[in-house]
Design a protein around this motif. Structure first.
Motif, PDB file in Angstrom:
ATOM      1  N   ARG A  34      52.785  37.586  30.317  1.00 32.33           N
ATOM      2  CA  ARG A  34      51.371  37.443  30.716  1.00 32.33           C
ATOM      3  C   ARG A  34      50.581  38.666  30.296  1.00 32.33           C
ATOM      4  O   ARG A  34      49.466  38.558  29.785  1.00 32.33           O
ATOM      5  CB  ARG A  34      51.268  37.245  32.234  1.00 32.33           C
ATOM      6  N   TRP A  35      51.164  39.851  30.475  1.00 30.59           N
ATOM      7  CA  TRP A  35      50.423  41.078  30.095  1.00 30.59           C
ATOM      8  C   TRP A  35      50.322  41.181  28.572  1.00 30.59           C
ATOM      9  O   TRP A  35      49.339  41.697  28.043  1.00 30.59           O
ATOM     10  CB  TRP A  35      51.072  42.332  30.696  1.00 30.59           C
TER      11      TRP A  35
ATOM     12  N   VAL B 172      57.094  46.071  33.336  1.00 25.90           N
ATOM     13  CA  VAL B 172      57.295  45.305  34.577  1.00 25.90           C
ATOM     14  C   VAL B 172      58.556  45.863  35.239  1.00 25.90           C
ATOM     15  O   VAL B 172      59.611  45.911  34.605  1.00 25.90           O
ATOM     16  CB  VAL B 172      57.472  43.799  34.286  1.00 25.90           C
TER      17      VAL B 172
ATOM     18  N   ASP C  47      53.764  47.184  36.451  1.00 28.26           N
ATOM     19  CA  ASP C  47      53.620  46.003  37.302  1.00 28.26           C
ATOM     20  C   ASP C  47      54.733  46.105  38.346  1.00 28.26           C
ATOM     21  O   ASP C  47      55.903  45.875  38.044  1.00 28.26           O
ATOM     22  CB  ASP C  47      53.766  44.746  36.437  1.00 28.26           C
TER      23      ASP C  47
ATOM     24  N   SER D 272      60.110  44.843  38.356  1.00 27.39           N
ATOM     25  CA  SER D 272      60.985  43.743  38.781  1.00 27.39           C
ATOM     26  C   SER D 272      60.378  42.459  38.228  1.00 27.39           C
ATOM     27  O   SER D 272      59.329  42.025  38.688  1.00 27.39           O
ATOM     28  CB  SER D 272      61.050  43.703  40.310  1.00 27.39           C
TER      29      SER D 272
ATOM     30  N   SER E 210      44.310  38.812  43.060  1.00 28.23           N
ATOM     31  CA  SER E 210      45.777  38.802  43.129  1.00 28.23           C
ATOM     32  C   SER E 210      46.337  39.934  42.262  1.00 28.23           C
ATOM     33  O   SER E 210      45.588  40.704  41.646  1.00 28.23           O
ATOM     34  CB  SER E 210      46.314  37.438  42.696  1.00 28.23           C
ATOM     35  N   GLY E 211      47.657  40.017  42.187  1.00 28.56           N
ATOM     36  CA  GLY E 211      48.304  41.074  41.411  1.00 28.56           C
ATOM     37  C   GLY E 211      47.825  41.098  39.966  1.00 28.56           C
ATOM     38  O   GLY E 211      47.698  42.171  39.362  1.00 28.56           O
ATOM     39  N   THR E 212      47.547  39.937  39.412  1.00 25.11           N
ATOM     40  CA  THR E 212      47.081  39.854  38.023  1.00 25.11           C
ATOM     41  C   THR E 212      45.805  40.675  37.835  1.00 25.11           C
ATOM     42  O   THR E 212      45.639  41.366  36.821  1.00 25.11           O
ATOM     43  CB  THR E 212      46.847  38.377  37.630  1.00 25.11           C
TER      44      THR E 212
ATOM     45  N   GLN F  78      51.076  39.716  48.526  1.00 28.90           N
ATOM     46  CA  GLN F  78      51.880  38.591  49.020  1.00 28.90           C
ATOM     47  C   GLN F  78      53.374  38.677  48.770  1.00 28.90           C
ATOM     48  O   GLN F  78      54.101  37.756  49.093  1.00 28.90           O
ATOM     49  CB  GLN F  78      51.348  37.288  48.397  1.00 28.90           C
ATOM     50  N   LYS F  79      53.831  39.757  48.175  1.00 28.52           N
ATOM     51  CA  LYS F  79      55.268  39.825  47.881  1.00 28.52           C
ATOM     52  C   LYS F  79      55.956  40.765  48.880  1.00 28.52           C
ATOM     53  O   LYS F  79      56.145  40.395  50.025  1.00 28.52           O
ATOM     54  CB  LYS F  79      55.479  40.282  46.439  1.00 28.52           C
TER      55      LYS F  79
ATOM     56  N   THR G  83      59.971  39.049  38.209  1.00 24.80           N
ATOM     57  CA  THR G  83      60.296  38.047  39.231  1.00 24.80           C
ATOM     58  C   THR G  83      60.772  36.730  38.620  1.00 24.80           C
ATOM     59  O   THR G  83      61.596  36.030  39.204  1.00 24.80           O
ATOM     60  CB  THR G  83      59.059  37.797  40.118  1.00 24.80           C
TER      61      THR G  83
ATOM     62  N   VAL H  69      54.624  44.350  41.197  1.00 27.38           N
ATOM     63  CA  VAL H  69      54.257  43.281  42.144  1.00 27.38           C
ATOM     64  C   VAL H  69      55.442  42.848  43.007  1.00 27.38           C
ATOM     65  O   VAL H  69      55.294  42.647  44.205  1.00 27.38           O
ATOM     66  CB  VAL H  69      53.603  42.082  41.404  1.00 27.38           C
ATOM     67  N   SER H  70      56.630  42.723  42.416  1.00 25.46           N
ATOM     68  CA  SER H  70      57.764  42.370  43.285  1.00 25.46           C
ATOM     69  C   SER H  70      58.727  43.544  43.448  1.00 25.46           C
ATOM     70  O   SER H  70      59.899  43.352  43.761  1.00 25.46           O
ATOM     71  CB  SER H  70      58.489  41.116  42.780  1.00 25.46           C
TER      72      SER H  70
ATOM     73  N   PHE I 121      56.151  37.345  33.491  1.00 29.79           N
ATOM     74  CA  PHE I 121      55.030  38.218  33.850  1.00 29.79           C
ATOM     75  C   PHE I 121      54.750  39.248  32.760  1.00 29.79           C
ATOM     76  O   PHE I 121      53.594  39.483  32.413  1.00 29.79           O
ATOM     77  CB  PHE I 121      55.234  38.817  35.248  1.00 29.79           C
TER      78      PHE I 121
HETATM   79  N1  PLP Z   1      53.871  40.337  38.234  1.00 35.39           N
HETATM   80  C1  PLP Z   1      54.960  39.933  38.875  1.00 35.39           C
HETATM   81  C2  PLP Z   1      56.235  40.676  38.644  1.00 35.39           C
HETATM   82  C3  PLP Z   1      54.897  38.835  39.730  1.00 35.39           C
HETATM   83  O1  PLP Z   1      55.994  38.421  40.379  1.00 35.39           O
HETATM   84  C4  PLP Z   1      53.673  38.157  39.912  1.00 35.39           C
HETATM   85  C5  PLP Z   1      53.577  36.995  40.779  1.00 35.39           C
HETATM   86  O2  PLP Z   1      54.522  36.367  41.156  1.00 35.39           O
HETATM   87  C6  PLP Z   1      52.577  38.630  39.203  1.00 35.39           C
HETATM   88  C7  PLP Z   1      52.704  39.720  38.398  1.00 35.39           C
HETATM   89  C8  PLP Z   1      51.263  37.958  39.326  1.00 35.39           C
HETATM   90  O3  PLP Z   1      50.755  38.180  40.566  1.00 35.39           O
HETATM   91  P1  PLP Z   1      49.624  37.241  41.158  1.00 35.39           P
HETATM   92  O4  PLP Z   1      50.160  35.856  41.191  1.00 35.39           O
HETATM   93  O5  PLP Z   1      49.435  37.865  42.519  1.00 35.39           O
HETATM   94  O6  PLP Z   1      48.445  37.383  40.294  1.00 35.39           O
END
Ligand code: PLP
Length: 367
Positions: free
Chosen positions: A66-67, A114, A145, A116, A36-38, A170-171, A118, A147-148, A63
């Motif tokens: 998380r990083w 990051v 990041d 966007s 996944s994006g992570t 998936q986004k 999310t 991802v969104s 997010f």
């Molecule tokens: N970064 C952002 C901005 C996200 O919105 C998300 C998931 O919603 C992630 C990272 C993590 O992505 P994933 O759930 O695909 O690992």
């Protein structure tokens, strides 16, 4: 299933990589990871850091945090320090805060942003943050990041001089989950060649880069998702990258207008066009999401962390249409009406505002 070591697979991956470059707005390699994006962000951080030098992680939501956590964990075993640059949830990353930390840590090896966020529906100005960081610490790798954002918001990997841009399938690309994509600048590729300390093999971007030079992935990829990727990117490119950004923005603007007119409060001071988030009015909570799901088949996202049960979020990414957006707003208005949460006249005015922008009638009133 085709073999992932076959010429057919090489052709498929090659086509996807060309399409990805157009979406990332880069002439550089875009690597495909199964994960996944992570996985994409962690692979970027762990492949680009330099031992003994600080990593700067910026956050104002789930997010980014998380990083920060990920870098804290890695710092202990990979011999670097992690410096957190944080703002309250709902605010963008502050360029001044970042600059202050870079002045204190001029030998930073990686800066993580990051685009966007999310969880708070907030955009940070990656172009500005990157320019300011580059001026102070030209050798630091800027990891974004996206991802969104990538595929939803204006994002220019090469023009903005980003070193590693990451998204997931998936986004905004509108695929099932399971793939992550990492685009690398020439500076980042050079860093990969130079730094001797390497992460475990699955997250080592050197492996993906070496395999991509041969048109392959280093490990068994999610082959079937690549067929979906080629199709989804084909649809995006047929619409046009800039047209997709504009459409996403239009949906976001209509939604923001409706939300404010209904009397709801936005959570973000710098709203993202990829997703809109609002606080529930006093006295109601996630029963609104439940009602939207059960009575209208509309799936809203909820809040995360401290905002769990306090906010709802509505996506504008990927293949979300004007009709979907109006249907979503109609469901929200209906659920709030059932709960006597807001003035019914304001709810109607909010729906009318979105209709006026999108030029349609909500599902409930369609003929
Ligand atoms: N970064 C952002 C901005 C996200 O919105 C998300 C998931 O919603 C992630 C990272 C993590 O992505 P994933 O759930 O695909 O690992």
């Amino acid at each position: 299933m085709i073999s992932h070591r076959s010429a057919d697979f090489q052709r498929l991956l090659g086509e996807c990589s060309d399409q990805l470059r157009r979406v990332f707005r880069t002439t550089q390699p875009v690597l495909t990871l199964t994960g996944s994006g992570t996985a994409g962000v962690e692979a970027s951080l762990l492949s680009l850091f330099e031992p003994g030098k600080p990593v700067i992680t910026c956050a104002s939501g789930r997010f980014g945090e998380r990083w920060q956590d990920s870098a804290d964990r890695a710092a202990a075993w990979l011999n670097f320090t992690n410096v957190r640059v944080s703002r309250p949830w709902g605010e963008p990353i502050s360029p001044e805060d970042l600059e202050a930390q870079l002045r204190d840590h001029p030998n930073a090896s990686v800066i993580c942003l990051v685009h966007s966020e999310t969880s708070t529906a907030t955009t940070s100005d990656v172009r500005e943050l990157t320019a300011r960081a580059r001026a102070l610490t030209p050798d630091a790798m800027i990891v974004v990041d996206g991802v969104s954002s990538i595929g939803a918001l204006p994002f220019e990997m090469d023009e903005w001089d980003v070193d590693a841009a990451v998204t997931g399938s998936q986004k905004a690309l509108g695929l099932p989950p399971g793939l992550a994509f990492v685009a690398l600048s020439p500076r980042a590729i050079e860093r990969l060649r130079r730094t001797a300390v390497r992460p475990p093999v699955y997250l080592d971007l050197r492996e993906y880069l070496a395999a991509s030079d041969k048109g392959l992935t280093p490990y068994t990829p999610a082959v079937s998702l690549l067929y979906a990727l080629r199709e989804a990117l084909g649809m995006l490119l047929e619409e046009g990258v800039e047209a997709r950004w504009a459409r996403t923005r239009r949906l976001a603007e209509a939604t923001r207008d409706a939300i404010a007119t209904m009397g709801l409060q936005h959570v973000s001071t710098a709203p993202s066009d990829a997703v809109t988030a609002a606080f529930y009015p006093p006295g109601v909570g996630d029963e609104v999401r439940q009602s939207c799901r059960e009575s209208h088949g509309v799936e809203l996202a909820g809040g995360q962390g401290p905002w769990k049960g306090r906010i709802f979020r509505l996506s504008h990414m990927g293949f979300i249409s004007e009709r979907d957006t109006l249907t979503g707003l109609e469901a929200i208005a209906e659920a709030l009406r059932e709960n006597n949460a807001l003035d019914p006249a304001d709810l109607d005015r909010g729906l009318a505002a979105a209709q006026a922008r999108l030029g349609g009638t909500p599902a409930g009133q369609a003929g």
